[in-house]
Scaffold this motif. Structure first.
Motif, PDB file in Angstrom:
ATOM      1  N   PRO A  52      -4.058  -4.989  14.426  1.00 45.24           N
ATOM      2  CA  PRO A  52      -4.833  -3.830  13.966  1.00 45.24           C
ATOM      3  C   PRO A  52      -6.262  -4.164  13.572  1.00 45.24           C
ATOM      4  N   GLN A  90      -6.746   2.487  16.168  1.00 45.11           N
ATOM      5  CA  GLN A  90      -5.661   2.360  15.185  1.00 45.11           C
ATOM      6  C   GLN A  90      -4.911   3.681  15.044  1.00 45.11           C
ATOM      7  N   GLN A 113      -4.309   8.175   6.914  1.00 44.94           N
ATOM      8  CA  GLN A 113      -4.761   6.821   7.228  1.00 44.94           C
ATOM      9  C   GLN A 113      -3.744   6.288   8.219  1.00 44.94           C
ATOM     10  N   ALA A 114      -4.194   5.526   9.189  1.00 42.84           N
ATOM     11  CA  ALA A 114      -3.268   5.094  10.235  1.00 42.84           C
ATOM     12  C   ALA A 114      -2.025   4.421   9.646  1.00 42.84           C
ATOM     13  N   GLY A 115      -2.228   3.582   8.621  1.00 43.23           N
ATOM     14  CA  GLY A 115      -1.088   2.956   7.961  1.00 43.23           C
ATOM     15  C   GLY A 115      -0.336   1.983   8.842  1.00 43.23           C
ATOM     16  N   LEU A 116      -1.093   1.225   9.661  1.00 45.03           N
ATOM     17  CA  LEU A 116      -0.434   0.195  10.478  1.00 45.03           C
ATOM     18  C   LEU A 116      -0.157  -1.024   9.606  1.00 45.03           C
ATOM     19  N   LEU A 117       0.813  -1.824  10.023  1.00 38.30           N
ATOM     20  CA  LEU A 117       1.102  -3.061   9.310  1.00 38.30           C
ATOM     21  C   LEU A 117       0.205  -4.153   9.905  1.00 38.30           C
ATOM     22  N   PRO A 118      -0.753  -4.667   9.128  1.00 37.98           N
ATOM     23  CA  PRO A 118      -1.790  -5.549   9.692  1.00 37.98           C
ATOM     24  C   PRO A 118      -1.249  -6.862  10.247  1.00 37.98           C
ATOM     25  N   VAL A 147       0.649   3.967   1.559  1.00 40.75           N
ATOM     26  CA  VAL A 147       0.920   4.522   2.894  1.00 40.75           C
ATOM     27  C   VAL A 147       2.038   3.733   3.584  1.00 40.75           C
ATOM     28  N   HIS A 148       2.137   2.433   3.288  1.00 46.88           N
ATOM     29  CA  HIS A 148       3.226   1.647   3.874  1.00 46.88           C
ATOM     30  C   HIS A 148       4.558   2.011   3.222  1.00 46.88           C
ATOM     31  N   ILE A 168       6.122  10.964  11.966  1.00 44.95           N
ATOM     32  CA  ILE A 168       4.965  11.306  11.145  1.00 44.95           C
ATOM     33  C   ILE A 168       3.788  10.380  11.435  1.00 44.95           C
ATOM     34  N   HIS A 177      -4.475 -12.190   9.714  1.00 52.24           N
ATOM     35  CA  HIS A 177      -4.478 -10.750   9.980  1.00 52.24           C
ATOM     36  C   HIS A 177      -4.139  -9.990   8.708  1.00 52.24           C
ATOM     37  N   ARG A 180       3.344   5.446  17.481  1.00 51.43           N
ATOM     38  CA  ARG A 180       4.472   5.116  16.607  1.00 51.43           C
ATOM     39  C   ARG A 180       5.234   6.376  16.202  1.00 51.43           C
ATOM     40  N   GLY A 231      -5.580  -6.732   6.075  1.00 52.49           N
ATOM     41  CA  GLY A 231      -6.550  -5.671   5.865  1.00 52.49           C
ATOM     42  C   GLY A 231      -7.032  -5.063   7.155  1.00 52.49           C
ATOM     43  N   SER A 232      -6.402  -3.965   7.542  1.00 51.07           N
ATOM     44  CA  SER A 232      -6.949  -3.141   8.606  1.00 51.07           C
ATOM     45  C   SER A 232      -7.275  -1.815   7.951  1.00 51.07           C
ATOM     46  N   ASP A 233      -7.473  -0.813   8.712  1.00 51.01           N
ATOM     47  CA  ASP A 233      -7.902   0.550   8.329  1.00 51.01           C
ATOM     48  C   ASP A 233      -8.222   0.834   6.873  1.00 51.01           C
ATOM     49  N   ARG A 257       0.837  -1.200   0.000  1.00 49.23           N
ATOM     50  CA  ARG A 257       0.000   0.000   0.000  1.00 49.23           C
ATOM     51  C   ARG A 257       0.875   1.255   0.000  1.00 49.23           C
ATOM     52  N   PHE A 307       0.171   9.495   9.601  1.00 54.70           N
ATOM     53  CA  PHE A 307      -0.500   9.720   8.329  1.00 54.70           C
ATOM     54  C   PHE A 307      -2.007   9.884   8.499  1.00 54.70           C
ATOM     55  N   ARG A 329       3.681  16.269   3.073  1.00 54.56           N
ATOM     56  CA  ARG A 329       4.514  15.282   2.383  1.00 54.56           C
ATOM     57  C   ARG A 329       5.798  15.909   1.862  1.00 54.56           C
TER      58      ARG A 329
END
Ligand code: ATP
Ligand code: MG
Lengths: 266, 283
Positions: free
Chosen positions: B151, B159, B103-108, A162-163, B99, A262, B166, A264-266, A160, B101, B68
């Motif tokens: 998440p 989230q 969107q939270a942008g966590l790693l699921p 954002v990642h 930073i 686990h 973070r 697909g979140s947000d 993604r 973002f 950005r």
């Protein structure tokens, strides 16, 4: 809303799960019963279709030779699966890392995906000798490469934005990005590819036996039983092949489930 | 009241600036049939060390784009962006900012703990120290009980709080936050705002904070930067230095000066004077 509820419950509520399991079992028993009844009452010849009773009898009396066949074919399929998976995954990694490799292999992959791979079996038997299992393993491996390659490549491209931004903001190195984001993103896709490929591996390894090679596998046993007009025995071997394919499928499905728990979140 | 270079909690006579954006343009080239978008036009912005600056403006006015650029996740078409006196890229490579973002942008596939410790892990902090720090951070965002969750087992607001934890992990001197409280309920939101004021005061971090909420911007900021869309421009900068960070507690929310500043920001946002302070939008 109301229609979505039972679907979501199916994995959790034990009673619903019971029903989900029970329904196909009931159907299966019903079909077998009708089949048995039809064969008996219409006195259908075994070469048209033997009764389930007869097939089951042969299955029990020949269990050791069926287990041998399952072992031989299963081993070929497994080795083909592993070899093909390694080639597919490594190829996808290369293709995603270097666009030139991707460009070069795209037509090759397209060609490979339309070749009826088992049709190569006779050629491979003459190449590697009809006494060795090599040709069968190669056929299984070849059939595995394409689905694993395509799914892995697709997974590697699912990172993604954002990642990607996140890793860039932390000034992560290329190996760090690969380890923490790209590979974990691709993993569920790899296992989806493996699940699809696992059935293909079994089918290919089995069909390849029809074209020659050493005796012992399920495919060979099916042809020789049929050739000697022992139709219930041929069907008993087919039953063995079904169970083998099912085992491959279920194991890879469970592994895939584990790796997609686990996502697909947000 | 001094406005442009209002000193932060660190004060101490330091004259360095956290962020200097000079005559920045950002044009997104046309793709296919679409026309090109001038996301930012002639933007100048200076954020002093320890200063809290909010960016506010209608959707699509270039707030995220500006953030950005500061984070060196994107480059300006023309103009320069400096962070702590260095080119933005150098600052990014030096891990000078944290930073969060939009969107939270966590790693699921990572637990809450593993998500929060990601920056520390990437930059080679040892496991023991990491765990301690993560404990502190989760305490801060009120998620200590969810350390082992994933998440997909958290609400959107939870989230976002993980993402905020973070961003704070390395105690950065500059925090870039893109609508971090967007998905929070009013109570949690005000708590997080109070925490952010406290963190800012404690660490002396400069903060660039994107929000759609006028009261939030006024409550948190030393200055509120009001932007307008197409082309993205800075319309005005409203000082909100109504008191030092220590004064920004809940009582400040009822202060007359607070409402006055809210009204001023509204005026600039709408381009026309707005009378009265009723119906202050909150999201
Ligand atoms: N990668 C991109 N390619 C093309 N256009 C872009 C890109 N990123 C942003 N834009 C355009 O730039 C403009 C500003 O976008 P930006 O995301 O900065 O807005 P924003 O102020 O953050 O809005 P919001 O409050 O909705 O988040 C928009 O018109 C958008 O279409
Ligand atoms: Mg935005």
């Amino acid at each position: 809303m109301t229609s979505a509820l039972p679907v979501r419950l199916s994995g959790r509520d034990p009673r619903t799960r019971m029903r989900v399991l029970l329904a196909p079992v009931v159907l299966g028993v019903l079909v077998l019963g009708l089949w048995q009844l039809a064969v008996e009452s219409f006195e259908i010849d075994p070469f048209v279709i033997p009764s389930p009773q007869a097939i089951f009898d042969r299955f029990i009396t020949n269990i050791s030779s069926i287990v041998d066949g399952v072992t031989v074919t299963g081993r070929n399929a497994l080795m083909g699966l592993v070899i093909g998976a390694v080639i597919g995954i490594v190829g996808a990694l290369l293709a995603s890392a270097t666009w030139i490799f991707d460009e070069m292999t795209a037509p090759l992959v397209a060609a490979l995906s339309v070749i009826p791979i088992v049709a190569l079996a006779p050629v491979l038997y003459t190449l590697y000798g009809a006494a060795a299992e090599t040709a069968r393993i190669i056929v299984a491996a070849l059939s595995v490469i394409v689905p694993v390659y395509l799914n892995t490549l697709r997974g590697l491209r699912q990172v993604r934005p954002v990642h990607r931004d996140l890793m860039r903001s932390h000034a992560a190195s290329a190996p760090q990005v690969a380890r923490t984001v790209t590979l974990p993103t691709a993993t569920p896709y790899v296992f989806t590819g493996l699940r699809i490929a696992s059935s293909l591996a079994v089918i290919s390894a089995l069909i390849a036996e029809y074209f020659g090679g050493p005796v012992g596998g399920l495919g060979k046993s099916i042809t020789s039983a049929a050739a000697s007009s022992n139709y219930p025995l041929a069907w008993a071997y087919v039953l063995g092949a079904i169970l083998l394919g099912l085992a491959f499928y279920v194991v890879t499905l469970l592994v895939e489930r584990f790796f997609t728990r686990h996502t697909g979140s947000d | 009241m001094s406005t442009v270079a209002s000193p932060g909690a660190t004060g101490a006579g330091s004259t360095t600036t956290a962020v200097t954006v000079t005559r920045v343009h950002r044009l997104f080239a046309a793709q296919g049939k679409g026309s090109s978008v001038s996301a930012l036009e002639d933007v100048d912005l200076t954020v002093a060390d320890g200063e809290f600056v909010s960016l506010i403006g209608p959707s699509g006015c270039g707030k995220s784009t500006l953030l950005r650029l500061i984070a060196d996740l994107d480059q300006p078409t023309s103009g320069t962006v400096e962070v702590f006196g260095k080119p933005a890229q150098r600052a990014r490579l030096d891990h000078d900012y944290g930073i969060a973002f939009q969107q939270a942008g966590l790693l699921p596939w990572r637990s809450v703990t593993a998500n929060v410790e990601l920056p520390l892990e990437l930059h080679g902090m040892d496991r023991r120290a990491r765990r301690d720090r993560v404990g502190e951070l989760l305490e801060l965002v009120g998620l200590s009980d969810f350390a082992k969750h994933y998440p997909d087992q958290l609400s959107g607001g939870m989230q976002q709080r993980v993402a905020i934890a973070r961003s704070l992990a390395e105690k950065p001197k500059l925090l870039l936050m893109d609508e971090p409280f967007g998905a929070l309920d009013e109570i949690t939101r005000e708590r997080m705002q109070n925490e952010l004021v406290r963190i800012g005061a404690e660490t002396g971090a400069a903060v660039v904070f994107v929000t759609h909420s006028i009261p939030e911007a006024v409550f948190l900021s030393d200055r509120v930067v009001v932007m307008s869309p197409r082309p993205g421009r800075i319309v005005d900068v409203v000082p909100s230095d109504l008191g030092a960070a220590e004064r920004r507690d809940d009582s400040f929310r009822d202060d007359a000066a607070f409402f006055h500043t809210v009204a001023r920001v509204r005026e600039h946002l709408h381009g026309t004077p707005v009378s009265g302070i009723r119906g202050v939008e909150n999201q």
